[in-house]
Design a protein around this motif. Structure first.
Motif, PDB file in Angstrom:
ATOM      1  N   SER A  97      -4.180   1.329   7.506  1.00  0.00           N
ATOM      2  CA  SER A  97      -2.985   1.269   6.630  1.00  0.00           C
ATOM      3  C   SER A  97      -2.169   0.460   7.468  1.00  0.00           C
ATOM      4  CB  SER A  97      -2.352   2.511   6.657  1.00  0.00           C
ATOM      5  OG  SER A  97      -1.610   3.336   7.535  1.00  0.00           O
ATOM      6  N   PRO A  98      -0.899  -0.101   6.600  1.00  0.00           N
ATOM      7  CA  PRO A  98      -0.173  -1.044   7.574  1.00  0.00           C
ATOM      8  C   PRO A  98       0.582  -0.224   8.604  1.00  0.00           C
ATOM      9  CG  PRO A  98       0.024  -1.382   4.993  1.00  0.00           C
ATOM     10  CD  PRO A  98      -0.815  -0.197   5.230  1.00  0.00           C
ATOM     11  N   GLU A  99       0.871   1.043   8.476  1.00  0.00           N
ATOM     12  CA  GLU A  99       1.446   1.723   9.528  1.00  0.00           C
ATOM     13  C   GLU A  99       0.591   1.983  10.792  1.00  0.00           C
ATOM     14  OE1 GLU A  99       4.545   2.826   9.473  1.00  0.00           O
ATOM     15  OE2 GLU A  99       4.826   2.261   7.356  1.00  0.00           O
ATOM     16  N   ALA A 100      -0.653   2.058  10.521  1.00  0.00           N
ATOM     17  CA  ALA A 100      -1.675   2.059  11.585  1.00  0.00           C
ATOM     18  C   ALA A 100      -1.771   0.855  12.216  1.00  0.00           C
ATOM     19  CB  ALA A 100      -2.840   2.612  11.093  1.00  0.00           C
ATOM     20  N   ARG A 145      -7.110 -11.177   9.547  1.00  0.00           N
ATOM     21  CA  ARG A 145      -7.382 -10.121  10.254  1.00  0.00           C
ATOM     22  C   ARG A 145      -6.891  -8.884   9.559  1.00  0.00           C
ATOM     23  NH1 ARG A 145      -5.343 -12.952  14.684  1.00  0.00           N
ATOM     24  NH2 ARG A 145      -3.627 -11.515  14.589  1.00  0.00           N
ATOM     25  N   ALA A 146      -5.511  -9.199   8.922  1.00  0.00           N
ATOM     26  CA  ALA A 146      -5.064  -8.154   8.240  1.00  0.00           C
ATOM     27  C   ALA A 146      -5.939  -7.576   7.042  1.00  0.00           C
ATOM     28  CB  ALA A 146      -3.685  -8.501   7.411  1.00  0.00           C
ATOM     29  N   ILE A 176       4.386 -11.186   8.762  1.00  0.00           N
ATOM     30  CA  ILE A 176       3.742 -11.519   7.799  1.00  0.00           C
ATOM     31  C   ILE A 176       2.435 -10.789   7.776  1.00  0.00           C
ATOM     32  CG2 ILE A 176       2.507 -13.359   8.993  1.00  0.00           C
ATOM     33  CD1 ILE A 176       2.807 -15.391   7.069  1.00  0.00           C
ATOM     34  N   LYS A 177       1.831 -10.606   8.816  1.00  0.00           N
ATOM     35  CA  LYS A 177       0.647  -9.625   8.846  1.00  0.00           C
ATOM     36  C   LYS A 177       0.878  -8.288   8.256  1.00  0.00           C
ATOM     37  CE  LYS A 177      -2.383  -7.481  12.401  1.00  0.00           C
ATOM     38  NZ  LYS A 177      -2.760  -7.203  13.844  1.00  0.00           N
ATOM     39  N   LEU A 178       2.076  -7.729   8.335  1.00  0.00           N
ATOM     40  CA  LEU A 178       2.065  -6.390   7.652  1.00  0.00           C
ATOM     41  C   LEU A 178       2.358  -6.747   6.339  1.00  0.00           C
ATOM     42  CD1 LEU A 178       4.701  -4.898  10.207  1.00  0.00           C
ATOM     43  CD2 LEU A 178       2.419  -3.949   9.540  1.00  0.00           C
TER      44      LEU A 178
END
Length: 948
Positions: free
Chosen positions: A576-579, A567-568, A675-677
């Motif tokens: 982005s990771p922040e979003a 999914r990531a 782990i997703k981030l």
């Protein structure tokens, strides 16, 4: 004979890249052995080979003949006849002789026709066609029969009596692509003699004209000569100069220079000028106004003008001039000089025109059609580079079907051009020149035409040209070659399997050792060797990512674990990771504390040890880009070096960003979020187009895996292993997430993640790091001009990197960059060694030759085997540098050492005979390796592009 048939048939129809001639060569060596055991040069070898083949064909022809005279194909193809007409002690004679390779002297001649003219006439030959009965001796050669393949042997070696050794002649000798042999044929003897006599007379006249022209162009009786027309022009310029009455030795500084012509201060006024100054001051207002500029001029600051400082005053001439000359004298003199100069120029023009006309007449002497009936086209040129007793051979052969020249250099066959052939073959340019020319009769096209099937009329090519016995021989060899390829492939597969088994055994042993080791042991950083965590145990349940962990959180979070990474990856393309973080976090009920962060004052970690109870250790650590943490752990349970790795920094940041999820939903949900981030961040790194100095592969093994398309299960396990690192146990939240990761690792079954494949990917990453260290060390030493130590690092990094790149584009580094510095390092060492040799000092010479023999020469096959243009040019430059010493005078001991060394340098074998072991590599942490690599690559980026 049979072995040569086999060799030539393989050259026609073999599927191999090149054919090994060893068996034929060994037979020839045995056949050519002599009692002196002396090495023969190429001409002697060719003579003996042709004689041997002639005898072999003759024996075969006599066996097969049926009452008719046997035909020998060697004789019919390569041998011709000439008539020797001469006078010996006043008696005339005529003899017919056979020839194969016709020898020609090179020294003293500028082209092939001059060589042939000199070879056809020996001694005092005028009496041969004169009515006088003279006792002079001499002879002429006239070809009566030319072979279809006409071979000229150019004698480029002569014995130096003073030095007592043979030397090579490097003089330039031109030869045409089309050679007309009519003037040398016996049937044209009378016409040729007439034309030779006319050419002789023209050359005598030409010599006289050139001598007269030389008197005009080099006029004078002293050591320096000048063109007469220029001398007259200079005399006219002298006479026309403005006369002067002063001597050139008078002091020109005694008179005041004109204002503004120089930057020197004005000279002090003379006595007369000083007496006149008061009068100027009292002469009224007008005089006062005029005196002001004069005073200002005297006070002007001098200005330095380098290009006008020494300019002469305008009243003195730039050139010498006559003291006294009347207008009548000047008019008469100018008239005479003008007339004489015109006469000289006309005479010079007439002489040059006559000389040019004679040259054209000589060049066109044999251009009429009657003397252009025996055309021979250049087909092959054999080239030698080196000296008399050592060197390298190659050949140029014309391909009539592709209509281009081909260069045959050992196992390398490449397209070439007439310009390259001229450069390498004419001589005079460097130490390479032709020693054998092969011309074929242009009126016998069957020599190079395609062969046709007599029944079908189709063009025969390849094996179709061979007789049945040789066709079968080639077929058997090709089948053998196919089996060799299969056996080689099977051997490589077995080796790969054995390596996998060995790695799996080592991994199993390491796992068993780790399971019984104490908690105080310090594992290696996961980004380097990716060994399992200390408490990894045999897996119990299937579908490890869906099994409930000891935290017993809700099932929908457990099912989300396996799909977190995928999914990531999908969401990364849009956000982005922040979003990702803001989109998935529920609004907190109250502000939750994040990881306590304070920006460190300096990038390196600051460690402060505080006094605690026995067995406990409290450390305050500042991690760049993350923050400062107060860590409490059992003594020996914290590895500060591991905490500094980019992997650990990223994991700590991901855990910090998932703190709200941890507080709300527990550690397993926070683990999924972290782990997703982290994967999203690493995926972004893998997709970025970064400069070479910022290679994320060195910082994160996951980036390396993503770019090289590692299987998803390998990525998951590696990332889980990083989150299960025991160094995360420095606070309750990180420790809880670490335990979740360890629980997931415990649930992995053997059939879910192939450990052999897992270890293979991690070994590939270790090989990448090792190659990087070789490359970085070599480039650092190169930048410090330590070329001797840099060479081995660059050589091995290039070889290892080439192996990595053969498995994938992102498995290694820039091959062209490594190739450039490997090549440059060899060229620098070659220059150093050559400079030491030129010094003549015994110690320096020995050191220089040692560098060549131990470092440069063993590396040359590595440049030749890959056959890239720049590498081949570098090898040629290195050889040319040493071959350039051949024509220079040097001491006998240097000459002897050069003679011993050159055969090693000029050996074009691609076999690696001896080589140094790889240098020992230092160990680097991930952070240290990344920083040093970045510095080295940034320094390379300052090198101009054209230099690389």
């Amino acid at each position: 004979m049979q072995e040569l048939r086999n060799l030539f048939s393989l050259m026609v129809g073999s599927k191999r890249k090149y054919v090994d001639p060893s068996r034929a060569v060994e037979i020839l060596k045995d056949a050519f052995k002599s009692s002196e055991s002396q090495q023969q040069d190429v001409s002697e070898f060719t003579h003996k080979l042709l004689d041997w083949l002639e005898d072999a064909f003759q024996m075969k022809a006599e066996e097969d003949r049926e009452g008719e005279k046997p035909k020998n194909p060697m004789v019919e193809l390569f041998y011709g006849r000439f008539l020797a007409v001469g006078v010996l002690e006043g008696k005339k004679f005529e003899n017919t002789e056979m020839f194969g390779q016709y020898p020609l002297q090179v020294n003293g001649f500028k082209d092939l026709h001059e060589c042939l003219e000199a070879a056809m006439i020996e001694g005092e030959i005028e009496s041969l066609h004169s009515a006088e009965n003279s006792a002079r001796s001499g002879q002429e050669h006239w070809f009566t029969e030319l072979p279809p393949v006409l071979t000229f042997e150019l004698s480029r070696f002569e014995f130096n009596q003073a030095l007592g050794r043979p030397e090579k002649i490097h003089n330039k000798l031109e030869f045409p692509s089309m050679l007309y042999m009519d003037r040398y044929m016996d049937r044209n003897r009378d016409i040729t003699r007439i034309k030779r006599e006319e050419i002789r007379r023209l050359k005598e006249h030409l010599t006289l004209l050139q001598q007269r022209l030389e008197r005009y162009l080099s006029y004078g009786s002293g050591p320096k000569r000048f063109p007469l027309a220029d001398v007259l022009q200079y005399a006219m310029e002298f006479a026309s100069s403005k006369p002067v009455c002063t001597s050139p030795v008078e002091d020109i500084d005694s008179s005041a220079p004109p204002g503004g012509t120089t930057g020197q201060p004005l000279p002090p006024p003379s006595t007369t000028e000083q007496d006149s100054l008061p009068a100027l001051e009292t002469s009224g207002s007008a005089s006062g106004l005029s005196a002001a500029p004069a005073a200002a001029q005297q006070q002007r600051v001098p200005i330095h003008k380098p290009f006008t400082q020494s300019r002469l005053p305008p009243d003195l001439p730039m050139h010498p001039a006559p003291r006294h000359i009347t207008e009548e004298e000047l008019r008469v003199l100018e008239g005479c000089l003008h007339r004489w100069r015109s006469e000289v120029e006309n005479d010079t023009r007439d002489l040059q025109g006559s000389i040019n006309r004679i040259h054209r007449t000589i060049d066109l002497m044999y251009s009429d059609k009657s003397m252009m009936q025996v055309p021979y086209r250049l087909h092959a040129v054999l080239v030698h580079e080196g000296q008399a007793n050592a060197g390298h051979y190659w050949a140029y052969i014309y391909d009539p079907h592709q209509r281009c020249w081909m260069k045959y250099n050992d196992i390398s066959v490449t397209k070439s051009s007439w310009e390259e052939l001229v450069r390498d073959s004419f001589g005079g340019y460097r130490n390479a020149s032709a020693y054998c020319l092969m011309y074929i009769n242009d009126k016998k096209p069957f020599l190079i035409e395609e062969e046709f099937d007599k029944e079908t009329g189709q063009i025969l090519s390849g094996m179709d040209k061979l007789p049945p016995d040789l066709k079968q021989y080639v077929k058997v060899d090709n089948e053998l070659f196919g089996k060799e390829i299969e056996e080689w492939d099977a051997l490589q597969a077995r080796k790969a399997q054995q390596e996998k088994l060995a790695l799996a055994t080592a991994a199993a042993d390491a796992s068993a050792t780790a399971s019984i080791s104490t908690s105080s042991s310090s594992p290696q950083p996961m980004s380097i060797d990716s060994s399992p965590p200390d408490n990894t145990a045999p897996q119990q349940d299937p579908e490890y990512m869906e099994q409930p962990s000891p935290t017993n959180d809700s099932k929908h979070l457990q099912e989300d674990t396996e799909r977190a990474i995928s999914r990531a990856a999908a969401e990364q393309e849009e956000r982005s990771p922040e979003a990702l973080l803001t989109a998935s976090l529920p609004p907190p009920s109250s502000p939750q504390p994040e990881v306590q962060v304070s920006t460190p004052s300096t990038p390196p970690p600051d460690l402060v040890m505080k006094a605690e109870s026995p067995g406990q250790c409290t450390v305050e650590v500042a991690i760049p880009n993350v923050g400062t943490f107060v860590i409490e752990s059992e003594e020996g349970g914290y590895d500060d070096e591991a905490m500094m790795t980019p992997n650990m920094q990223g994991i700590i940041m991901a855990i910090g960003k998932s703190s709200s999820v941890y507080e709300t939903n527990g550690p397993e949900a926070a683990f999924f979020k972290a782990i997703k981030l982290e994967y999203a961040r690493l995926l972004r790194f893998a997709q970025e187009d970064t400069p070479p100095e910022n290679d994320y592969r060195l910082q994160h093994i996951i980036v390396y895996f993503i770019q090289n398309q590692a299987p998803k299960k390998i990525l998951e396990r590696t990332l889980l292993t990083q989150f299960a690192d025991r160094n995360l146990a420095f606070d309750e939240r990180c420790k809880s997430i670490m335990n979740v990761a360890r629980a997931k690792l415990d649930l992995i079954k053997p059939d879910e993640v192939n450990m052999d494949e897992y270890e293979m990917w991690h070994q590939a990453y270790r090989n990448f790091r090792e190659t990087t260290i070789f490359m970085m060390s070599g480039l650092e030493l190169f930048q410090k001009t330590n070329y001797i130590e840099a060479l081995m690092y660059l050589i091995y990094s290039y070889q290892y990197n080439k192996e990595l790149l053969s498995k994938g584009l992102y498995r290694g580094h820039d091959e062209e960059l490594l190739g450039y510095y490997r090549r440059e390092c060899l060229l620098k060492l070659n220059e150093q060694a050559a400079a030491m040799f030129e010094s003549g000092e015994e110690a320096e010479v020995s050191t220089g030759l040692g560098i060549m023999n131990e470092l440069v020469v063993p590396c040359i096959p590595l440049l030749l085997i890959h056959d890239t243009e720049r590498d081949l040019l570098a090898v040629e430059d290195m050889r040319n540098r040493w071959c350039s010493y051949l024509g220079q005078e040097m001491e006998s001991n240097l000459q002897e050492k050069l003679t011993d060394f050159l055969p090693k340098l000029l050996d074009c074998s691609t076999e690696i005979k001896s080589f140094h072991d790889p240098p020992k590599l230092p160990t680097y942490s991930t952070l240290e390796l990344s920083e040093r690599f970045s510095r080295v690559m940034a320094a390379l980026g300052r090198v101009p592009t054209e230099a690389r």
